[in-house]
Each structure stands twice: as structure tokens, then as C-alpha cells.
Design a protein around this motif. Structure first.
Motif: not given
Ligand code: FES
Length: 56
Positions: A24-25, A29, A35, A42-43, A46-47, A49-50
Motif C-alpha cells: 500500500s501507499l 510511505k 507522499g 501520492t496519486r 499509488s498507480q 504500486i497498483q
């Protein structure tokens, strides 16, 4: 490429963090500081990471 300029963190470092167990973020982090300052990354983080979780 740099994703988090505040902490000089690259997409490669984020992918490595996922490979080492971050899911996860919040995890990334904690490990890299992504972030935790201005928050603009962060956006994108997150992308990444996903996408990496989908690959693994
Ligand atoms: Fe990541 Fe500012 S660019 S916290």
C-alpha cells in the motif's frame, strides 16, 4: 524517473519496495517517505504500486 521530488524517490525504488512486500501507499510511505511532505506524488505512487501488484 523521479516520482517523489521531495524525497528523491524513483519509480524503480517504489517497484522494489512492492517486491519486498509493501502492498500500500502507507507501506511505501513508511519505507521511502513518499507522499509525506507536499503530497503531490501520492496519486502517481499509488498507480505504480497498483500496477506492480498486478504484475507480481
Ligand atoms: Fe512526494 Fe512532495 S513530491 S511528498
Amino acid at each position: 524517473m523521479y516520482v517523489c521530488l521531495c524525497h528523491a524517490v524513483t519509480d524503480t525504488q517504489i517497484k522494489e519496495a512492492v517486491s519486498q512486500g509493501d502492498i500500500s501507499l502507507a507501506d511505501v510511505k513508511k519505507r521511502l517517505g513518499v507522499g509525506s511532505q507536499c503530497g503531490k506524488c501520492t496519486r502517481m505512487a499509488s498507480q505504480i504500486i497498483q500496477r506492480q501488484l498486478d504484475i507480481e
